[in-house]
Design a protein around this motif. Structure first.
Motif, short mmCIF file in Angstrom:
data_model
loop_
_atom_site.label_atom_id
_atom_site.label_comp_id
_atom_site.label_asym_id
_atom_site.label_seq_id
_atom_site.Cartn_x
_atom_site.Cartn_y
_atom_site.Cartn_z
N ASP A 71 6.25 5.20 -6.91
CA ASP A 71 5.72 3.94 -6.39
C ASP A 71 6.58 3.36 -5.26
N LEU A 72 6.67 4.12 -4.17
CA LEU A 72 7.30 3.64 -2.94
C LEU A 72 6.22 3.48 -1.88
N PRO A 73 6.30 2.45 -1.04
CA PRO A 73 5.20 2.17 -0.11
C PRO A 73 4.81 3.35 0.77
N TRP A 74 5.79 4.08 1.32
CA TRP A 74 5.43 5.16 2.23
C TRP A 74 4.87 6.36 1.49
N LEU A 75 5.27 6.57 0.23
CA LEU A 75 4.69 7.67 -0.54
C LEU A 75 3.25 7.33 -0.93
N LEU A 124 1.48 0.61 -5.47
CA LEU A 124 0.21 1.33 -5.49
C LEU A 124 -0.95 0.36 -5.32
N VAL A 125 -0.91 -0.75 -6.05
CA VAL A 125 -1.98 -1.73 -5.98
C VAL A 125 -2.05 -2.33 -4.58
N ARG A 126 -0.90 -2.72 -4.03
CA ARG A 126 -0.88 -3.27 -2.68
C ARG A 126 -1.29 -2.23 -1.64
N GLY A 127 -0.82 -0.99 -1.83
CA GLY A 127 -1.16 0.07 -0.88
C GLY A 127 -2.64 0.36 -0.83
#
Length: 429
Positions: free
Chosen positions: A112-116, A140-143
């Motif tokens: 759960d890292l933004p770029w992944l 994940l939810v924000r992405g």
């Protein structure tokens, strides 16, 4: 700010998470397979959709997703389905259930890292996403929202304990849940707790696990296993967790003192986690019991009845078989404060259940089963053996509970239809 701190923490722990994969692979080699997918690397996988995405973290969620996945495939014949997991056992269960379906692709969800998360969203570009039950990851939810992917929490449950923990984050929790396109809750109690967190779009659609139909092949295997065991009664201890087996084995060793002249049944002992199969087999042998392992049984080749005290359920994907072979089933994770496990699968094959005092993860289903006469609650392992003996010694009572178990499972079906209707605007948009 909290999301930034959370992401920075993930940067720090990511090397440790990868080391943990290697550590767990000592007992479960699958943890070192497809590691690139956990880092958002999917270059060898087909990407052409359109994709409907379902995330089922492990075994229980994958099984629960089965009726929804089958309904999605039927309702949207021009879509493919992306099924993601976090554990090798979840992935293995998905392969067992859907391995012959060419429209389903399985892979791991990235950490759960933004770029992944961004790599995942850009690669597959799912039309919509469905997270099963409790699997909420902030980035994940924000992405998903940033990528324009409507994301739903499906078959959602939130125990009072989890609600108290989540509520500590106050507005941050409300902001995170606001990124969902919808939360489809199992029960009215779950819905109330989500709404108390500030979740704006909550619907009650029921529990998909009631729509799980026992596989006929599994039931047939259960009947065969029962013939192999012979005329003894069969007590299952299913989905047991670490710390429970010693209590169960100790009480089982004192069956006669607890149960009087009721003959001791065969015990089907089924640990929840496959990496513990060898450990539990050795534990039972040290306790003085004779043990047969399911993996060593040829159900077609055994002519005389088994004489072993315990049959160890060391196989995956055969829970329907174990329940169908049993007169009565104890559902593990409930003797210790672990929240319990799903009892619906046992009831669906007409096997009444016993549970311990700790069932907060499945509170409504458990209370409904007790009220329906399909389930009895016990305080400890000794009480479990005494009550099991009482039920097994009374054929009329056992038959009555079996009938109540099937009725209970049947009355609560329909969650798949309600879930599909709630998802339709996003899936058809």
């Amino acid at each position: 700010m909290l999301r930034l701190l959370y992401s920075m923490l993930w940067v720090v722990v990511l090397p440790l998470a990868l080391l943990r994969l290697a550590w767990r692979a000592r007992k479960e080699p699958g943890y070192l397979q497809h590691v690139g997918e956990r880092l958002g690397i999917y270059g060898s996988l087909p990407r052409k959709g359109p994709w409907l995405w379902v995330h089922a973290v492990s075994v229980g969620e994958t099984r629960a997703a089965q009726p929804l996945i089958e309904a999605l495939l039927g309702a949207y014949p021009h879509h493919r389905l992306l099924l993601t997991h976090m554990t090798p056992t979840g992935r293995q269960t998905g392969a067992q259930l859907f391995g012959k379906e060419p429209r389903i692709l399985q892979c791991y969800l990235p950490y759960d890292l933004p770029w992944l998360v961004g790599c995942f969203m850009r690669y597959f570009r799912p039309q919509a996403g469905m997270l099963m039950e409790t699997e909420v990851w902030p980035n994940l939810v924000r992405g998903a929202r940033k990528a324009g992917v409507p994301l739903f929490l499906v078959n959602a449950r939130l125990s009072p304990r989890s609600f108290r923990r989540t509520a500590r984050f106050g507005r941050a929790a409300a902001v995170m849940y606001a990124d969902f396109a919808g939360v489809l809750a199992q029960t009215a109690g779950d819905a109330e707790r989500f709404q108390a967190l500030g979740v704006p779009a909550v619907q009650i659609t029921g529990n998909l696990k009631f729509d799980m139909q026992p596989a006929p092949a599994g039931v047939a295997l259960g009947e065969q296993l029962r013939k192999v065991i012979g005329t003894r009664a069969v007590l299952a201890a299913a989905s047991t967790r670490e710390g429970e087996e010693p209590m169960l084995l100790d009480a089982f060793s004192r069956w006669q003192s607890l149960a009087g002249d009721v003959p001791r049944p065969a015990l089907l002992l089924i640990p929840r986690h496959p990496q513990r199969f060898d450990e539990v087999a050795a534990m039972a042998a040290r306790a003085g019991f004779s043990v047969e392992r399911r993996s060593a049984l040829d159900l077609d080749g055994i002519q005389s009845p088994l004489t072993a005290d315990i049959v160890l359920g060391d196989s995956m994907g055969e829970m329907a078989m174990y329940f169908a072979a049993s007169d009565l089933a104890f559902i593990g994770g409930s003797l210790l404060p672990l929240g319990g496990q799903n009892l619906i699968e046992a009831c669906a094959v007409g096997t009444p259940v016993l549970v311990g005092p700790h069932t907060f993860n499945f509170a409504q289903a458990t209370e409904d089963a007790i009220a329906a006469g399909a389930c009895l609650r016990v305080d400890n392992a000794d009480a479990l053996m005494r009550i099991a003996a009482s039920v097994l010694a009374d054929p009329a009572r056992l038959a009555d509970m079996r009938a109540h178990a099937q009725t209970f499972a049947g009355l609560h079906r329909g969650a798949t239809v309600r879930t599909l209707a709630a998802l339709a605007p996003a899936l058809e948009g």
